[in-house]
Design a protein around this motif. Structure first.
Motif, PDB file in Angstrom:
ATOM      1  N   ILE A  57       0.779  -1.191  -0.025  1.00 57.42           N
ATOM      2  CA  ILE A  57      -0.012  -0.056  -0.128  1.00 57.42           C
ATOM      3  C   ILE A  57       0.934   1.102   0.037  1.00 57.42           C
ATOM      4  O   ILE A  57       1.868   1.318   0.510  1.00 57.42           O
ATOM      5  CB  ILE A  57      -0.939   0.052   1.123  1.00 57.42           C
ATOM      6  CG1 ILE A  57      -1.826   1.238   1.263  1.00 57.42           C
ATOM      7  CG2 ILE A  57      -0.029  -0.011   2.466  1.00 57.42           C
ATOM      8  CD1 ILE A  57      -2.996   1.139   1.995  1.00 57.42           C
ATOM      9  N   SER A  58       0.388   2.391  -0.922  1.00 61.27           N
ATOM     10  CA  SER A  58       1.150   3.542  -0.651  1.00 61.27           C
ATOM     11  C   SER A  58       0.108   4.728  -1.149  1.00 61.27           C
ATOM     12  O   SER A  58      -0.771   4.513  -1.569  1.00 61.27           O
ATOM     13  CB  SER A  58       2.148   3.681  -1.827  1.00 61.27           C
ATOM     14  OG  SER A  58       1.751   3.317  -3.177  1.00 61.27           O
ATOM     15  N   SER A  59       0.704   5.666  -0.465  1.00 62.03           N
ATOM     16  CA  SER A  59      -0.372   7.134  -0.692  1.00 62.03           C
ATOM     17  C   SER A  59       0.615   8.273  -1.264  1.00 62.03           C
ATOM     18  O   SER A  59       1.759   8.494  -0.874  1.00 62.03           O
ATOM     19  CB  SER A  59      -0.637   7.364   0.511  1.00 62.03           C
ATOM     20  OG  SER A  59      -1.518   8.596   0.698  1.00 62.03           O
ATOM     21  N   ASP A  60       0.045   8.923  -2.047  1.00 56.16           N
ATOM     22  CA  ASP A  60       0.625  10.078  -2.692  1.00 56.16           C
ATOM     23  C   ASP A  60      -0.524  11.229  -2.295  1.00 56.16           C
ATOM     24  O   ASP A  60      -1.681  11.281  -2.897  1.00 56.16           O
ATOM     25  CB  ASP A  60       0.454   9.804  -4.343  1.00 56.16           C
ATOM     26  CG  ASP A  60       1.315  10.943  -4.792  1.00 56.16           C
ATOM     27  OD1 ASP A  60       1.256  12.111  -4.422  1.00 56.16           O
ATOM     28  OD2 ASP A  60       1.532  11.009  -5.969  1.00 56.16           O
ATOM     29  N   ASN A  61      -0.003  12.049  -1.301  1.00 58.85           N
ATOM     30  CA  ASN A  61      -1.017  13.222  -0.757  1.00 58.85           C
ATOM     31  C   ASN A  61      -1.128  14.134  -1.790  1.00 58.85           C
ATOM     32  O   ASN A  61      -2.197  14.851  -1.766  1.00 58.85           O
ATOM     33  CB  ASN A  61      -0.461  13.509   0.700  1.00 58.85           C
ATOM     34  CG  ASN A  61      -0.472  12.330   1.528  1.00 58.85           C
ATOM     35  OD1 ASN A  61      -1.377  11.553   1.470  1.00 58.85           O
ATOM     36  ND2 ASN A  61       0.365  12.423   2.667  1.00 58.85           N
ATOM     37  N   ALA A  62      -0.017  14.243  -2.599  1.00 56.29           N
ATOM     38  CA  ALA A  62      -0.068  15.447  -3.589  1.00 56.29           C
ATOM     39  C   ALA A  62      -1.304  15.072  -4.667  1.00 56.29           C
ATOM     40  O   ALA A  62      -1.780  16.200  -5.286  1.00 56.29           O
ATOM     41  CB  ALA A  62       1.377  15.480  -4.425  1.00 56.29           C
ATOM     42  N   LYS A  63      -1.651  14.041  -4.959  1.00 53.02           N
ATOM     43  CA  LYS A  63      -2.423  13.412  -5.812  1.00 53.02           C
ATOM     44  C   LYS A  63      -3.785  13.107  -5.279  1.00 53.02           C
ATOM     45  O   LYS A  63      -4.836  12.542  -5.796  1.00 53.02           O
ATOM     46  CB  LYS A  63      -2.103  12.541  -6.693  1.00 53.02           C
ATOM     47  CG  LYS A  63      -0.899  12.792  -7.555  1.00 53.02           C
ATOM     48  CD  LYS A  63      -0.447  11.590  -8.439  1.00 53.02           C
ATOM     49  CE  LYS A  63       0.931  12.192  -9.468  1.00 53.02           C
ATOM     50  NZ  LYS A  63       1.147  10.942 -10.375  1.00 53.02           N
ATOM     51  N   ASP A  64      -3.939  12.942  -3.633  1.00 55.27           N
ATOM     52  CA  ASP A  64      -5.045  12.321  -2.884  1.00 55.27           C
ATOM     53  C   ASP A  64      -5.392  11.189  -3.627  1.00 55.27           C
ATOM     54  O   ASP A  64      -6.816  10.821  -3.943  1.00 55.27           O
ATOM     55  CB  ASP A  64      -6.367  13.432  -3.222  1.00 55.27           C
ATOM     56  CG  ASP A  64      -6.131  14.629  -2.559  1.00 55.27           C
ATOM     57  OD1 ASP A  64      -7.085  15.704  -2.522  1.00 55.27           O
ATOM     58  OD2 ASP A  64      -4.946  15.194  -1.636  1.00 55.27           O
ATOM     59  N   THR A  65      -4.514  10.209  -3.624  1.00 59.16           N
ATOM     60  CA  THR A  65      -4.590   8.861  -4.205  1.00 59.16           C
ATOM     61  C   THR A  65      -3.855   7.954  -3.201  1.00 59.16           C
ATOM     62  O   THR A  65      -2.776   7.965  -3.151  1.00 59.16           O
ATOM     63  CB  THR A  65      -4.385   8.684  -5.581  1.00 59.16           C
ATOM     64  OG1 THR A  65      -4.873   9.645  -6.416  1.00 59.16           O
ATOM     65  CG2 THR A  65      -4.513   7.431  -6.136  1.00 59.16           C
ATOM     66  N   VAL A  66      -4.645   6.840  -3.070  1.00 55.45           N
ATOM     67  CA  VAL A  66      -3.799   5.687  -2.353  1.00 55.45           C
ATOM     68  C   VAL A  66      -3.777   4.499  -3.472  1.00 55.45           C
ATOM     69  O   VAL A  66      -4.830   4.317  -4.165  1.00 55.45           O
ATOM     70  CB  VAL A  66      -4.578   5.262  -0.904  1.00 55.45           C
ATOM     71  CG1 VAL A  66      -6.214   5.077  -1.383  1.00 55.45           C
ATOM     72  CG2 VAL A  66      -3.755   4.172  -0.268  1.00 55.45           C
ATOM     73  N   TYR A  67      -2.849   3.616  -3.286  1.00 57.21           N
ATOM     74  CA  TYR A  67      -2.692   2.674  -4.287  1.00 57.21           C
ATOM     75  C   TYR A  67      -2.445   1.310  -3.555  1.00 57.21           C
ATOM     76  O   TYR A  67      -2.021   1.245  -2.480  1.00 57.21           O
ATOM     77  CB  TYR A  67      -1.363   2.930  -5.049  1.00 57.21           C
ATOM     78  CG  TYR A  67      -1.093   4.050  -5.834  1.00 57.21           C
ATOM     79  CD1 TYR A  67      -0.627   5.415  -5.288  1.00 57.21           C
ATOM     80  CD2 TYR A  67      -1.815   4.289  -7.081  1.00 57.21           C
ATOM     81  CE1 TYR A  67      -0.580   6.482  -5.960  1.00 57.21           C
ATOM     82  CE2 TYR A  67      -1.885   5.412  -7.618  1.00 57.21           C
ATOM     83  CZ  TYR A  67      -1.109   6.601  -7.210  1.00 57.21           C
ATOM     84  OH  TYR A  67      -1.265   7.815  -7.842  1.00 57.21           O
ATOM     85  N   LEU A  68      -2.897   0.249  -4.300  1.00 56.90           N
ATOM     86  CA  LEU A  68      -2.453  -1.112  -3.805  1.00 56.90           C
ATOM     87  C   LEU A  68      -1.858  -1.953  -4.666  1.00 56.90           C
ATOM     88  O   LEU A  68      -2.408  -2.143  -5.864  1.00 56.90           O
ATOM     89  CB  LEU A  68      -3.591  -1.768  -3.270  1.00 56.90           C
ATOM     90  CG  LEU A  68      -3.546  -3.242  -2.370  1.00 56.90           C
ATOM     91  CD1 LEU A  68      -2.741  -2.781  -1.452  1.00 56.90           C
ATOM     92  CD2 LEU A  68      -4.738  -3.977  -2.377  1.00 56.90           C
ATOM     93  N   GLN A  69      -0.496  -2.195  -4.583  1.00 55.83           N
ATOM     94  CA  GLN A  69       0.116  -2.986  -5.699  1.00 55.83           C
ATOM     95  C   GLN A  69       0.112  -4.365  -5.366  1.00 55.83           C
ATOM     96  O   GLN A  69       0.372  -4.820  -4.109  1.00 55.83           O
ATOM     97  CB  GLN A  69       1.691  -2.600  -5.842  1.00 55.83           C
ATOM     98  CG  GLN A  69       2.465  -3.421  -6.679  1.00 55.83           C
ATOM     99  CD  GLN A  69       1.949  -3.215  -8.290  1.00 55.83           C
ATOM    100  OE1 GLN A  69       1.817  -2.071  -8.448  1.00 55.83           O
ATOM    101  NE2 GLN A  69       2.056  -4.358  -8.881  1.00 55.83           N
ATOM    102  N   MET A  70      -0.629  -5.369  -5.990  1.00 58.61           N
ATOM    103  CA  MET A  70      -0.777  -6.742  -5.708  1.00 58.61           C
ATOM    104  C   MET A  70       0.186  -7.543  -6.765  1.00 58.61           C
ATOM    105  O   MET A  70      -0.299  -7.527  -7.829  1.00 58.61           O
ATOM    106  CB  MET A  70      -2.219  -7.022  -5.872  1.00 58.61           C
ATOM    107  CG  MET A  70      -3.216  -6.073  -5.232  1.00 58.61           C
ATOM    108  SD  MET A  70      -4.841  -6.529  -5.034  1.00 58.61           S
ATOM    109  CE  MET A  70      -5.262  -6.267  -6.801  1.00 58.61           C
TER     110      MET A  70
END
Length: 121
Positions: free
Chosen positions: A69-82
């Motif tokens: 899991i990662s979060s890019d606060n500049a883009k207001d987006t959270v990711y889940l690499q599976m």
């Protein structure tokens, strides 16, 4: 209006990879903890991964070493690499936001509409 919109789900063969994204709007994204949950047919909603506002990470045992899991606060987006996906990972995946990972559950905080992930054997 608060919105969480997931994308990136789909059909993948066992051993393959997918990257889920969740774009947020309508609240102070950086101040919240963000999580990914999943729900398989006939089962309850399970927390897969969570990133707290202080960047502390939590993972379910079943996905440790495979999901990130990662979060890019500049883009207001959270990711889940599976990675190394297994048929048992098949579920609807939801993103969520709340103050703490420990308080994140259905009916509390903010939730997206979900995205289907299907892993074929």
């Amino acid at each position: 209006e608060v919105q969480l919109v997931e994308s990136g789900g789909g059909l993948v063969q066992a051993g393959g990879s997918l990257r889920l994204s969740c774009a947020a709007s309508g609240f102070r994204f950086a101040d919240y903890s963000k999580g990914w949950f999943r729900q398989a047919p006939g089962q309850g909603r399970e927390r897969v991964a969570c990133i707290q506002s202080d960047s502390t990470l939590h993972y379910a045992d079943s996905v440790k070493g495979r999901f990130t899991i990662s979060s890019d606060n500049a883009k207001d987006t959270v990711y889940l690499q599976m990675n190394s996906l297994e048929p048992e990972d098949t579920a609807v995946y939801y993103c969520a936001a709340d103050w703490l990972c420990s308080t994140m559950r259905p009916g509390f905080g903010y939730w997206g509409q979900g995205t289907q992930v299907t892993v074929s054997s």
